[in-house]
Motif scaffolding. Structure first.
Motif, PDB file in Angstrom:
ATOM      1  N   ARG A 429      -3.716   6.597 -20.697  1.00  0.00           N
ATOM      2  CA  ARG A 429      -4.145   5.199 -20.571  1.00  0.00           C
ATOM      3  C   ARG A 429      -3.662   4.399 -21.783  1.00  0.00           C
ATOM      4  O   ARG A 429      -3.484   4.959 -22.873  1.00  0.00           O
ATOM      5  CB  ARG A 429      -5.680   5.086 -20.534  1.00  0.00           C
ATOM      6  CG  ARG A 429      -6.334   5.515 -19.256  1.00  0.00           C
ATOM      7  CD  ARG A 429      -6.112   4.483 -18.133  1.00  0.00           C
ATOM      8  NE  ARG A 429      -6.767   4.893 -16.912  1.00  0.00           N
ATOM      9  CZ  ARG A 429      -6.291   5.781 -16.048  1.00  0.00           C
ATOM     10  NH1 ARG A 429      -5.131   6.362 -16.283  1.00  0.00           N
ATOM     11  NH2 ARG A 429      -6.950   6.096 -14.948  1.00  0.00           N
ATOM     12  N   VAL A 430      -3.501   3.126 -21.553  1.00  0.00           N
ATOM     13  CA  VAL A 430      -3.107   2.222 -22.647  1.00  0.00           C
ATOM     14  C   VAL A 430      -4.291   1.300 -22.941  1.00  0.00           C
ATOM     15  O   VAL A 430      -4.884   0.729 -22.023  1.00  0.00           O
ATOM     16  CB  VAL A 430      -1.875   1.374 -22.252  1.00  0.00           C
ATOM     17  CG1 VAL A 430      -1.494   0.442 -23.394  1.00  0.00           C
ATOM     18  CG2 VAL A 430      -0.714   2.270 -21.882  1.00  0.00           C
ATOM     19  N   LEU A 431      -4.609   1.208 -24.238  1.00  0.00           N
ATOM     20  CA  LEU A 431      -5.648   0.262 -24.660  1.00  0.00           C
ATOM     21  C   LEU A 431      -4.994  -0.657 -25.687  1.00  0.00           C
ATOM     22  O   LEU A 431      -4.553  -0.198 -26.742  1.00  0.00           O
ATOM     23  CB  LEU A 431      -6.830   1.037 -25.281  1.00  0.00           C
ATOM     24  CG  LEU A 431      -7.973   0.203 -25.862  1.00  0.00           C
ATOM     25  CD1 LEU A 431      -8.508  -0.782 -24.848  1.00  0.00           C
ATOM     26  CD2 LEU A 431      -9.113   1.108 -26.330  1.00  0.00           C
ATOM     27  N   ALA A 432      -4.881  -1.925 -25.321  1.00  0.00           N
ATOM     28  CA  ALA A 432      -4.220  -2.878 -26.222  1.00  0.00           C
ATOM     29  C   ALA A 432      -5.283  -3.664 -26.989  1.00  0.00           C
ATOM     30  O   ALA A 432      -6.374  -3.918 -26.471  1.00  0.00           O
ATOM     31  CB  ALA A 432      -3.345  -3.826 -25.419  1.00  0.00           C
ATOM     32  N   LEU A 433      -4.954  -4.028 -28.237  1.00  0.00           N
ATOM     33  CA  LEU A 433      -5.848  -4.865 -29.045  1.00  0.00           C
ATOM     34  C   LEU A 433      -5.113  -6.156 -29.382  1.00  0.00           C
ATOM     35  O   LEU A 433      -3.927  -6.131 -29.716  1.00  0.00           O
ATOM     36  CB  LEU A 433      -6.227  -4.163 -30.357  1.00  0.00           C
ATOM     37  CG  LEU A 433      -6.809  -2.752 -30.266  1.00  0.00           C
ATOM     38  CD1 LEU A 433      -7.160  -2.245 -31.656  1.00  0.00           C
ATOM     39  CD2 LEU A 433      -8.044  -2.726 -29.383  1.00  0.00           C
ATOM     40  N   ALA A 434      -5.825  -7.269 -29.298  1.00  0.00           N
ATOM     41  CA  ALA A 434      -5.165  -8.549 -29.587  1.00  0.00           C
ATOM     42  C   ALA A 434      -6.172  -9.525 -30.147  1.00  0.00           C
ATOM     43  O   ALA A 434      -7.376  -9.423 -29.903  1.00  0.00           O
ATOM     44  CB  ALA A 434      -4.540  -9.116 -28.317  1.00  0.00           C
TER      45      ALA A 434
END
Length: 1508
Positions: A429-434
């Motif tokens: 899974r990909v967990l992006a932070l922004a």
């Protein structure tokens, strides 16, 4: 892709990005076994093998890359780099009919398959971001617009996905999505709704039917984060129309999950994670989204995104792979990087992203808001379809497709791997932070321009990490920092939440500096050091020292509103910030730390550092944070000592240092590794960063703001989680347990720490905003120039021999320039480094003047006219005479004084005759005190200007008192170096120090109210009191006899009522106002105010009131005479003048009135006799003293004044008929006292006042009464009498030459010097403004100034416009000051500069001779032949040895060493001496000019001495 699957066509897929180049499409060069060759890329492979080339993201590619395909698209032709040529099938087949296949192969012609097709996918650019299509490229394609599925089809598909969801709810959601994709929504500036994501969203809704629709929409379309106010309103309008505003939050869901691939599944929460209700809610929502799709967390800096991500990974048993994204990241950095193998072959190294996909990790993309959208687009296929094509031809396939393929082809995993086909792990899974997009004021339209556009919306489900509620944040703080003082934490949260809630953008930007991460850091520190103030911590976190003035004011206001005061620590002023090393423990201030024992001692810095309190305080602050385990960031202007502080800090701690200097061209690769080529193989050497991590050294990163922030931002993961991926594929990790058995891992040493140095953001440093980007992951310290006292102490260490006055001038001038830089008047912030360089120069070359040396710093600005003027003005203000010449000395002309003559005797009558011996009864009573009332003491800045900037004169300095222009100065008094000035319209009191920078002012308007008629003209005099009442004064108003005691420290004003019958004089005042002719006023004698007693009397009255301020008593003495004036010539002897006859009396009183029982004073009459008559024979002209000294002249001054050696009591007296009189023997000797006079040619009282005075023409008519200020003072130690005269009473014709017009002046200071027997007249410049009350002015003073003595050799004058000037009149102090002033300018003696070269001759002397004369006067060096040569022997010249005398022919001098000169034999010396004497005598006879002979060739004979 579905079309290609149905038609069973092979495909070459390429995702275009802004980094795509020609080599990615045509051919790439590789090295195998030391040979370079070309490998076909997707376009060539597709063309030759008849595949379909899919180009995705046409609008992402740079404009001029895709035209390489133009000919391939049009004519199926392309020239390749390896020399081959692609040709269309028809032409190739035609050629094949005429030639053989071998011939065509030899010609390197390759056939393009007739099945080759190109399908390009792209977005329409006017609506979306990207590059518009190149017209030649566009014309080669056929266009097809792909719409969304029709509403009905879409609805049917969604119904099948969510059987548990009501049909109505599904149609409402689809209706919303369709509405937000319509043209009308686009016109409003709303980004398109990601309709594709409705499918996974309905999966979630199907599993959790109680989920609210609005929450679901927020995950698909986070409108609160990306849209402005107008956009939010529009979306909420649509939501309410489709009945989707059901904003309830669901309770935390419970569900079971299969742990991820991580070996040790985490059971309890991590010790550094405190669960709060909002975080638990968010984690449960993330788990719902995790079932179906990749996620993105949006939240402000430091709000806990990374911590939540780590906790999420821990709960689900994931291994986490953090990837820090940065602005210039390329698609290759994301997917695969080029590397060389040990054999020298080129290869591709998979990135952490690819390994995470294969191994099923949780990929953490930190900072997707920073990276370019085109770069991120290469991941869209991985995120949507879980498929990826890599640069080396490897393909990653979705797990189920991979399994199907495996079964269909009956191949094993190894066989597929050999064919470069790998599965994407199903757990991946990909967990992006922004960070949230910056919202513009213009509502939604600007929101659409932010990073979160329609394309990114389709990639993730979004979760907002909102700032914690106050109660939760409090719980978090108390959980993580248990020892924090509760009150401090409350104040901190109150401030933070008040800043977060405001609509003021300035306050909101401050709130971003107080993120949860920053609050935790502050609280960790407060828990260890609870005595620290919250305000200090907040100012440190926000770097308030470098905030713009508006933001700083906003912060101060918020701090005050939250009642957080920066209480000045009483110990801080007195605290000795010293550093002590004892028994292996370092103590700075109050903080101690053990000293480190390093293995590499040579890396411990050692720097010249002079301790000063301010830098020690910064180091104490740093040590506190260092012990708490923080990484430090020091921000400051250039030259304030950041590097010195850090090096000294590490030296004291004995910590080895690795040093890294950043610059514009620093890249991430150079930051982490330094590539080098060895034996044809690229090897990577560790950069200082990696060495420091391995060895546990301190990494000092200098000039951090010079590198692009996208480079420095990779430090974030290193600081936060202790992880970082290096360019060569190695990884830094902080947990040694993870490193077991895994190659390519570097475990971070527990002692590793970073100290980062940066200049402050903003002009003129022109760096990048390192603090803005990464400030909150470091503990920030603002480093400022040292305070004046600290800087002075430090400069004294750099220049121990530089005069103190010079250092003080430099510190003051640079202090002013820095405050100008803070205000924006000048751009360059002058620092301690520059002052230090000036002082070092002066220490090394003391003869060079300060005015010349400061040019080392200021010549940079010599071509900027405006800046130059500002700088020169500031330097002149502080007395640095830049631009002055040593000859610019403008002292007043001295005129001779008449010789002193004995003009008479004063005899004190002591006979027992009752008529002459008069007794005066005294009575004592306590004074009545009214008050105190407390008035405001205001402070104004004192703009003190040194007067000796361009020329040297008696005037030292001047400044303006901040008073209103109708006000009138009426008195000035001094005590030590403090000047007090009183004004009388309205009455107010000013006090200022001679060298201070503030003026204290107290308005006494309410105490002296103006009358309605306006006829009352008060006149106030000042008496400054002595110890223990320092800083207190007594004010006396002469007409109403009001006596006030004023304390300028506390602002307390008390009224002292001297007469026991209370306010009786005030009643009389009304008579004065009505009567035209004023009666005599009350006078105050203040000669002994420093002893805290004063004397009051009324003109024409017969009573003396002696006020003892300390005792609070008044002694009233009744007299048998009416008084004109009183002079206190000693504490127990007073000279009285009778009013009508001017007869003098001496009043003797007991020293302590209370001790004397009788309490009776005696009055003795004084008879005055002329010089020629005997005692008592005849009466001389009665002298009416204007000034009488309270002390005697020192004996040497008395002897100098009277031209005879004499020791005697004496008093100095001044009246209108003489420059000065000395009464010898008075008042102590009862025998006749001799009076010596320096008589004036014209009596001042009979000289008429003409209109030549400064403002005399305004003053209409003759003066009705004598002026109240005598303006005459004695300077006993300087042996001078100084008085202020109007220009009409000055002999201007003697002072100025005939052809010079005298300047317009307010007055002249007449300085009578009894030592040098000279008198001089110093002009006092006219005041800029003057009060219109001219008749009132004339009652105060005859001239436009009032004066008072200042120190031992000077006076202070205040003109009627409130301009204060300090004058130096004493001859000794003037000479000292002139010498200092000339030293500051530097001595230029006018001689041509001579160059001297030392040389060894190596030859012996024979006998002295004159030498031959060279008619051409050519230079001769080191011979034994010519006269006037240099560095030779035997002949007359310079710099040689054994010659008879020195002879200068004007050439460059070559000098033999002193040792060679000393070795000349004695007989040669003797012969040389005799020859020199002979030449000397001849020159004396021939020219009568001693020591000089002129030769025919213009040689100069200097002197007869043996010097060669």
């Amino acid at each position: 892709m579905q079309y290609l699957e149905l038609t069973k066509r092979e495909v070459e897929y390429v995702a275009l990005s802004r980094d795509t180049t020609e080599t990615d499409l045509k051919q790439r060069r590789e090295i195998r076994s030391g040979t370079a060759f070309y490998i076909d890329q997707c376009a060539v492979r597709a063309a030759t093998q008849g595949r379909v080339l899919v180009l995705e993201g046409l609008e992402k590619a740079e404009r001029n890359v895709l035209p390489v395909l133009n000919n391939l698209l049009e004519n199926r032709e392309m020239q390749l780099e390896d020399g081959r040529f692609l040709m269309s099938a028809e032409r190739f087949d035609k050629l094949l009919q005429e030639h053989t296949k071998e011939e065509l192969d030899a010609w390197k012609i390759v056939r393009v398959s007739e099945d080759f097709r190109v399908i390009a996918l792209g977005l329409p650019v006017p609506k979306y971001k990207g590059n518009p299509l190149d017209p030649p490229l566009r014309s080669r394609f056929q266009a097809r617009d792909i719409y969304h599925l029709p509403f009905k089809d879409q609805l049917e598909m969604l119904y099948t996905v969510g059987p548990n969801i009501s049909a109505e709810r599904v149609s409402q959601l689809l209706s919303l999505a369709t509405t937000l994709c319509s043209q009308e929504s686009s016109d409003l500036g709303l980004p398109d709704f990601p309709v594709d994501n409705l499918l996974p969203a309905l999966h979630v809704l199907n599993a959790f039917p109680m989920l609210s629709s609005q929450q679901l929409v927020q995950r698909l379309y986070p409108y609160t984060s990306i849209l402005g106010k107008d956009g939010r309103t529009a979306v909420e309008g649509v939501l309410s129309r489709f009945e989707l505003l059901d904003g309830r939050r669901t309770k935390t869901s419970r569900f079971r999950f299969q742990p991820g691939p991580k070996s040790h599944v985490h059971q309890a929460a991590a010790p550094n994670f405190i669960s709060t209700p909002s975080h638990s809610q968010l984690l449960s929502e993330m788990m719902q989204s995790h079932m179906v799709k990749d996620m993105c967390l949006i939240g402000a800096k430091g709000c806990g995104k990374s911590v939540l991500a780590r906790e999420f990974a821990e709960i689900l048993g994931y291994s986490m792979e953090p990837v820090m994204l940065y602005q210039d990241m390329t698609a290759r950095d994301l997917l695969q990087q080029r590397c060389t193998l040990p054999s020298g072959d080129t290869a591709w190294r998979p990135s952490p992203l690819v390994t995470a996909a294969i191994e099923g990790k949780l990929l953490l993309l930190d900072g997707i808001h920073r990276v370019n959208l085109g770069t991120l687009a290469v991941l869209s296929r991985l995120l949507h379809d879980r498929e990826l094509d890599l640069y080396d031809g490897t393909r990653l396939l979705r797990w189920d497709r991979y399994q199907t393929l495996k079964e269909q082809l009956q191949l094993s995993d190894e066989q597929l791997q050999e064919r470069s086909i790998l599965p994407v792990h199903p757990s991946f899974r990909v967990l992006a932070l922004a960070e949230p997009p910056v919202l513009g004021a213009a509502g939604g339209s600007s929101g659409a321009q932010q990073w979160l556009g329609p394309e990114l919306l389709t990639m993730f489900l979004y979760h907002s990490v909102t700032p914690l509620a106050r109660a939760e944040e409090m719980g978090l703080i108390q959980g993580l920092t248990p020892g924090v003082p509760a009150e401090a934490a409350e104040q901190l949260l109150h401030l933070t939440h008040s800043l977060r809630k405001t609509n003021d953008p300035t306050a909101q930007s401050l709130a971003s500096s107080l993120s949860t991460r920053q609050l935790l850091r502050i609280c960790r520190r407060l828990s260890q050091y609870p005595e620290e103030s919250v305000a200090h911590a907040v100012n440190k976190a926000c770097l308030s020292r470098f905030l713009p003035s508006l933001a700083r004011a906003s912060l101060e206001k918020s701090l005050t509103n939250c009642s957080i005061q920066d209480k000045p620590d009483p110990a801080e002023q007195t605290q000795d910030y010293s550093c002590v090393v004892k028994d292996g423990v370092l103590t700075i201030g109050n903080v101690s730390a053990p000293i480190y024992s390093p293995s590499e001692k040579m890396k411990v810095p050692d720097v010249l550092f002079y301790d000063n309190p301010q830098h020690m305080k910064v180091m104490e602050d740093m040590l506190k944070d260092f012990l708490l385990g923080e990484h430090l960031l020091l921000v400051g202007n250039q030259g304030v000592g950041k590097n010195k502080i850090v090096d000294r800090f590490l030296h004291l701690l004995n910590r080895p240092r690795e040093y890294l200097q950043l610059h514009r061209d620093t890249t991430i690769q150079t930051l982490t590794l330094q590539p080098s080529v060895r034996d044809g193989i690229i090897t990577y050497e560790d950069s200082p960063l990696v060495k420091a991590v391995k060895m546990g050294h301190i990494l000092v990163i200098d000039e951090a703001d010079k590198a692009p922030t996208n480079v420095t931002c990779i430090l974030k993961t290193l600081v936060e989680s202790g992880e970082m991926i290096l360019a060569d594929g190695r990884r830094i990790i902080s947990d040694p347990r993870e490193a077991e058995g895994r190659p390519n891992l570097i475990v971070m040493h527990p002692d590793f720490r970073m100290l980062v140095l940066a200049n402050r953001p903003g002009f003129p440093f022109l760096g990048n905003d390192f603090y803005g980007a990464l400030g909150d992951i470091f503990s920030c310290h603002a480093v400022d120039n040292p305070k004046p006292q600290a800087e002075l102490a430090m400069l004294k260490r750099y220049g121990p021999d530089v005069p103190d006055a010079t250092l003080q001038k430099l510190v003051a001038a640079f202090g002013e320039l820095r405050s100008m830089a803070d205000l924006g008047t000048i751009t360059y912030p002058y620092s301690t480094r520059e002052v230090g360089n000036i002082v070092k120069h002066l220490q090394r070359f003391p003869g060079e003047g300060l005015a010349n040396v400061v040019r080392n710093v200021f010549d940079f600005d010599s071509y900027n006219k405006d800046t130059r003027e500002v700088l020169i003005e500031a330097l002149h203000k502080h007395g640095i005479p830049i631009g002055a010449r040593p000859t610019s000395v403008k002292l007043a002309k001295e005129l001779p004084l008449p010789e002193p003559q004995m003009t008479g005797h004063w005899t004190i009558n002591q006979e027992g005759n009752a008529r002459r011996k008069l007794l005066c009864p005294t009575e004592t009573h306590l004074i009545d005190i009214k008050g105190p009332v407390f008035l405001r003491v205001q402070s104004y800045p004192c703009n003190r200007q040194e007067s000796r900037a361009l020329s040297f004169s008696e005037e030292k300095a001047h400044w303006q008192i901040p008073m209103n222009e109708v006000n009138i100065i009426c008195d000035v008094a001094t005590k030590e170096d403090v000047v007090y000035v009183a004004t009388c319209n309205p009455v107010s009191l000013f006090s200022m120090s001679e060298r201070g920078d503030t003026i204290q002012n107290m308005e006494l308007y309410d105490v002296f109210p103006r009358t309605i008629s306006g006829a009352w003209q008060p006149f106030v005099t000042i008496a400054p009191l002595g110890s223990p009442l320092d800083g207190q004064v007594v004010l006396h108003e002469e007409q109403s006899n009001t006596v006030l005691h004023v304390d300028l420290v506390t602002g307390a004003v008390r009224r002292l009522l001297l007469s026991p019958d209370g306010d009786q004089p005030a009643g009389k005042a009304s008579n004065w106002w009505s009567s035209k002719e004023q009666q005599g006023g009350y006078k105050m004698c203040r000669e002994f105010a420093h002893k805290n007693w004063l004397l009051f009397f009324k003109e024409e009255g017969n009573q003396l009131e002696v006020l003892d301020v300390l005792e609070g008593r008044v002694h009233s003495i009744s007299l048998p005479i009416n008084l004109k004036s009183v002079f206190l010539v000693a504490e127990d002897r007073w000279l009285l003048l009778e009013s009508n006859t001017n007869k003098k009396f001496l009043l003797t009183k007991p020293m302590h009135m209370a001790a004397e029982e009788s309490g009776v004073c005696q009055l003795h009459s004084i008879s005055e006799d002329g010089a020629d008559s005997g005692h008592g024979a005849g009466s001389a002209d009665v002298s009416v003293p204007q000034m009488l000294s309270r002390d005697q002249l020192p004996n040497e001054n008395l002897s100098a004044a009277l031209n005879q050696k004499i020791v005697s009591p004496n008093r100095l007296l001044a009246d209108s008929g003489s420059f000065a009189r000395v009464v010898v023997g008075f008042p102590d000797l009862m025998s006749p006292n001799e009076v010596y006079s320096f008589t004036r040619p014209d009596d001042l009282s009979v000289m008429k006042s003409s209109d030549s005075g400064g403002h005399m023409f305004l003053r209409g008519g003759p003066q009705s009464s004598a002026a109240k200020q005598v303006n005459c003072v004695s300077l006993l130690s300087a042996n001078q009498v100084v008085r202020a005269l109007p220009p009409s009473k000055v002999p201007l014709k003697e002072v100025y030459p005939k052809d010079v017009t005298p300047p317009m002046t307010a007055a002249y200071l007449e300085v009578t010097d009894l030592n040098s027997k000279k008198v001089k007249y110093i002009p006092v410049p006219r005041s800029m403004t003057v009060s219109p009350y001219t008749s009132w002015l004339s009652k105060v003073s005859q001239s436009d100034v009032v004066i008072a003595p200042l120190g031992s050799g000077g006076v202070v004058s205040v003109d009627m416009g409130g301009y204060v000037r300090l004058w130096e009149t004493g001859l000794d102090s003037l000479q000292r000051s002139l010498l200092e002033w000339r030293n500051m300018i530097g001595t230029e003696d006018g001689r041509p500069i001579q160059i001297t070269v030392q040389r060894e001759s190596g030859l012996d002397v024979s006998a002295p001779k004159h030498g031959k004369i060279d008619a051409n006067n050519d230079p001769h060096v080191g011979g034994n032949q010519w006269a006037g040569g240099t560095g030779g022997r035997d002949t007359a010249g310079l710099g040689g040895k054994g010659g008879p005398y020195r002879l200068d022919a004007g050439h460059k001098v070559h000098q033999v060493s002193q040792a060679e000169k000393d070795a000349v034999p004695e007989d040669v010396r003797k012969a040389a001496r005799e020859m020199a004497e002979k030449a000397f005598k001849e020159s004396w006879v021939s020219y009568s000019v001693p020591g000089l002979v002129i030769s025919p060739n213009n040689h100069r004979l200097l002197c007869p001495q043996l010097d060669g």
